[in-house]
Design a protein around this motif. Structure first.
Motif, PDB file in Angstrom:
ATOM      1  N   GLY A 160      40.482  50.620  20.973  1.00  0.00           N
ATOM      2  CA  GLY A 160      39.445  49.699  20.417  1.00  0.00           C
ATOM      3  C   GLY A 160      39.618  48.384  21.007  1.00  0.00           C
ATOM      4  O   GLY A 160      39.156  47.199  20.474  1.00  0.00           O
ATOM      5  N   ASP A 161      40.568  48.041  21.881  1.00  0.00           N
ATOM      6  CA  ASP A 161      41.017  46.748  22.615  1.00  0.00           C
ATOM      7  C   ASP A 161      40.852  46.676  24.070  1.00  0.00           C
ATOM      8  O   ASP A 161      41.102  47.991  24.497  1.00  0.00           O
ATOM      9  CB  ASP A 161      42.308  46.073  22.122  1.00  0.00           C
ATOM     10  N   TYR A 162      40.695  45.465  24.745  1.00  0.00           N
ATOM     11  CA  TYR A 162      40.823  45.361  26.016  1.00  0.00           C
ATOM     12  C   TYR A 162      42.143  44.944  26.475  1.00  0.00           C
ATOM     13  O   TYR A 162      42.718  44.193  25.766  1.00  0.00           O
ATOM     14  CB  TYR A 162      39.851  44.415  26.554  1.00  0.00           C
ATOM     15  N   TYR A 163      42.378  45.479  27.618  1.00  0.00           N
ATOM     16  CA  TYR A 163      43.974  45.165  28.242  1.00  0.00           C
ATOM     17  C   TYR A 163      43.789  44.560  29.513  1.00  0.00           C
ATOM     18  O   TYR A 163      42.868  45.045  30.258  1.00  0.00           O
ATOM     19  CB  TYR A 163      44.763  46.320  28.145  1.00  0.00           C
ATOM     20  N   THR A 164      44.793  43.893  30.138  1.00  0.00           N
ATOM     21  CA  THR A 164      44.900  43.731  31.532  1.00  0.00           C
ATOM     22  C   THR A 164      46.201  44.134  31.924  1.00  0.00           C
ATOM     23  O   THR A 164      47.243  43.769  31.071  1.00  0.00           O
ATOM     24  CB  THR A 164      44.606  42.255  32.082  1.00  0.00           C
ATOM     25  N   LYS A 165      46.538  44.371  33.097  1.00  0.00           N
ATOM     26  CA  LYS A 165      47.908  44.553  33.774  1.00  0.00           C
ATOM     27  C   LYS A 165      48.499  43.571  33.889  1.00  0.00           C
ATOM     28  O   LYS A 165      48.065  42.390  34.285  1.00  0.00           O
ATOM     29  CB  LYS A 165      47.654  45.486  35.252  1.00  0.00           C
ATOM     30  N   ASN A 166      49.909  43.309  33.258  1.00  0.00           N
ATOM     31  CA  ASN A 166      50.550  42.216  33.392  1.00  0.00           C
ATOM     32  C   ASN A 166      51.263  41.791  34.541  1.00  0.00           C
ATOM     33  O   ASN A 166      51.794  42.742  35.316  1.00  0.00           O
ATOM     34  CB  ASN A 166      51.739  42.502  32.357  1.00  0.00           C
TER      35      ASN A 166
ATOM     36  N   ARG B 230      41.326  35.069  20.000  1.00  0.00           N
ATOM     37  CA  ARG B 230      42.076  33.845  20.847  1.00  0.00           C
ATOM     38  C   ARG B 230      41.495  33.386  22.167  1.00  0.00           C
ATOM     39  O   ARG B 230      41.833  32.511  22.763  1.00  0.00           O
ATOM     40  CB  ARG B 230      43.683  34.246  21.361  1.00  0.00           C
ATOM     41  N   SER B 231      40.652  34.143  22.696  1.00  0.00           N
ATOM     42  CA  SER B 231      40.168  34.195  23.927  1.00  0.00           C
ATOM     43  C   SER B 231      38.422  34.339  23.915  1.00  0.00           C
ATOM     44  O   SER B 231      38.129  35.654  23.387  1.00  0.00           O
ATOM     45  CB  SER B 231      40.453  34.893  25.138  1.00  0.00           C
ATOM     46  N   LYS B 232      37.770  33.248  24.294  1.00  0.00           N
ATOM     47  CA  LYS B 232      36.160  33.538  23.881  1.00  0.00           C
ATOM     48  C   LYS B 232      35.595  34.728  25.156  1.00  0.00           C
ATOM     49  O   LYS B 232      34.713  35.418  24.682  1.00  0.00           O
ATOM     50  CB  LYS B 232      35.508  32.301  24.317  1.00  0.00           C
ATOM     51  N   LEU B 233      36.239  34.760  26.006  1.00  0.00           N
ATOM     52  CA  LEU B 233      35.799  35.813  27.080  1.00  0.00           C
ATOM     53  C   LEU B 233      36.041  37.059  26.612  1.00  0.00           C
ATOM     54  O   LEU B 233      35.117  37.960  26.623  1.00  0.00           O
ATOM     55  CB  LEU B 233      36.530  35.717  28.357  1.00  0.00           C
ATOM     56  N   ALA B 234      37.305  37.400  25.930  1.00  0.00           N
ATOM     57  CA  ALA B 234      37.714  38.586  25.443  1.00  0.00           C
ATOM     58  C   ALA B 234      36.687  39.059  24.186  1.00  0.00           C
ATOM     59  O   ALA B 234      36.146  40.192  23.758  1.00  0.00           O
ATOM     60  CB  ALA B 234      38.987  38.837  24.810  1.00  0.00           C
ATOM     61  N   GLY B 235      36.337  37.841  23.169  1.00  0.00           N
ATOM     62  CA  GLY B 235      35.250  37.987  22.170  1.00  0.00           C
ATOM     63  C   GLY B 235      33.991  38.455  22.728  1.00  0.00           C
ATOM     64  O   GLY B 235      33.139  39.272  22.073  1.00  0.00           O
ATOM     65  N   ALA B 236      33.541  37.814  24.023  1.00  0.00           N
ATOM     66  CA  ALA B 236      32.349  38.373  24.579  1.00  0.00           C
ATOM     67  C   ALA B 236      32.362  39.767  24.958  1.00  0.00           C
ATOM     68  O   ALA B 236      31.303  40.440  24.760  1.00  0.00           O
ATOM     69  CB  ALA B 236      32.019  37.346  25.544  1.00  0.00           C
TER      70      ALA B 236
ATOM     71  N   VAL C 113      42.950  32.114  30.982  1.00  0.00           N
ATOM     72  CA  VAL C 113      43.355  31.988  32.477  1.00  0.00           C
ATOM     73  C   VAL C 113      44.486  32.885  32.664  1.00  0.00           C
ATOM     74  O   VAL C 113      44.330  33.627  33.820  1.00  0.00           O
ATOM     75  CB  VAL C 113      43.789  30.609  32.751  1.00  0.00           C
ATOM     76  N   SER C 114      45.528  33.443  31.757  1.00  0.00           N
ATOM     77  CA  SER C 114      46.501  34.211  32.197  1.00  0.00           C
ATOM     78  C   SER C 114      45.679  35.763  32.391  1.00  0.00           C
ATOM     79  O   SER C 114      46.259  36.481  33.298  1.00  0.00           O
ATOM     80  CB  SER C 114      47.373  34.368  31.028  1.00  0.00           C
ATOM     81  N   HIS C 115      44.837  36.123  31.446  1.00  0.00           N
ATOM     82  CA  HIS C 115      44.144  37.467  31.728  1.00  0.00           C
ATOM     83  C   HIS C 115      43.668  37.679  32.972  1.00  0.00           C
ATOM     84  O   HIS C 115      43.450  38.523  33.546  1.00  0.00           O
ATOM     85  CB  HIS C 115      43.476  37.888  30.644  1.00  0.00           C
ATOM     86  N   LEU C 116      42.747  36.301  33.401  1.00  0.00           N
ATOM     87  CA  LEU C 116      41.966  36.224  34.621  1.00  0.00           C
ATOM     88  C   LEU C 116      43.048  36.432  35.690  1.00  0.00           C
ATOM     89  O   LEU C 116      42.876  37.130  36.809  1.00  0.00           O
ATOM     90  CB  LEU C 116      41.211  35.013  34.870  1.00  0.00           C
ATOM     91  N   SER C 117      44.262  35.813  35.629  1.00  0.00           N
ATOM     92  CA  SER C 117      45.374  36.028  36.485  1.00  0.00           C
ATOM     93  C   SER C 117      45.637  37.355  36.866  1.00  0.00           C
ATOM     94  O   SER C 117      46.075  37.790  37.820  1.00  0.00           O
ATOM     95  CB  SER C 117      46.553  35.138  36.189  1.00  0.00           C
TER      96      SER C 117
END
Length: 217
Positions: A15-21, A48-54, A81-85
């Protein structure tokens, strides 16, 4: 339960989005870490992140990729920014922030993530960072009355033809006396003079004061 890559560098699990660390073992803002088959992922918090909310609200346009070049206006301390990184591991994120206190935290983040280039500058004055050249993605989260004008100033100078622009529109920063739908209408009319609007998302309940607008040049 299997973790699924739903877009390049973007994963979905439980139910959530993730990115590789990008920096295994290190959290950025207290987010949950998840390890599956020896790979560590960071939970992308939609509150905490509007992009994740979108994304949670159904955003389809996701122009971020492994080699993307991004100009990010209003980088703050670097949560999004950290998730885009994580996603753009071989690309670059030019992270513009005007507040010295925020920039201090952003610079510490960039010490561990070499695809982030922190820039202490005013997004109203793109000549301050004009040497970055053109980018394929322009992302803005700047809560100022002239936020639409700021986006278009930077779009003219930096965004490639066919590139993507994303705006986190804070309506009350533009005019606190108007209903947010009325402010959105005016913003869309101004944006349409330069860009094609692809999606408009009300970020409620993740953020009750913002719309997320995805556009193409």
């Amino acid at each position: 339960m299997e973790i699924k890559e739903v877009k390049e560098g973007l994963y979905y699990y439980g139910g959530d989005y993730y990115t590789k660390n990008y920096v295994p073992g290190k959290k950025v803002y207290g987010e949950k870490l998840l390890t599956i088959d020896g790979v560590e992922y960071r939970r992308w918090d939609a509150f905490r992140s509007k992009l994740a909310g979108a994304l949670k609200k159904g955003l389809k346009d996701f122009p971020f990729s492994k080699k993307a070049e991004i100009l990010y206006l209003g980088a703050s301390t670097g949560t999004t920014v950290s998730h885009l990184s994580d996603i753009c591991e071989d690309g670059v994120i030019y992270a513009v922030e005007h507040a010295p206190q925020m920039m201090e935290k952003l610079m510490k983040l960039a010490e561990r993530r070499d695809n982030i280039v922190p820039i202490l500058a005013d997004a109203r004055m793109p000549t301050e960072y004009e040497d970055i050249g053109e980018v394929g993605v322009l992302y803005q989260d700047v809560a100022q009355p002239d936020q639409v004008r700021i986006l278009l100033l930077n779009e003219r100078k930096f965004l490639k033809d066919g590139g993507s622009a994303m705006l986190c529109l804070k309506t009350h920063s533009i005019d606190v006396t108007k209903e947010k739908e009325e402010t959105l209408k005016g913003a869309k009319e101004e944006l349409k003079t330069r860009l094609s609007i692809e999606e408009v998302i009300d970020l409620d309940p993740y953020d009750k004061e913002h719309y997320f607008i995805a556009m193409r040049k």
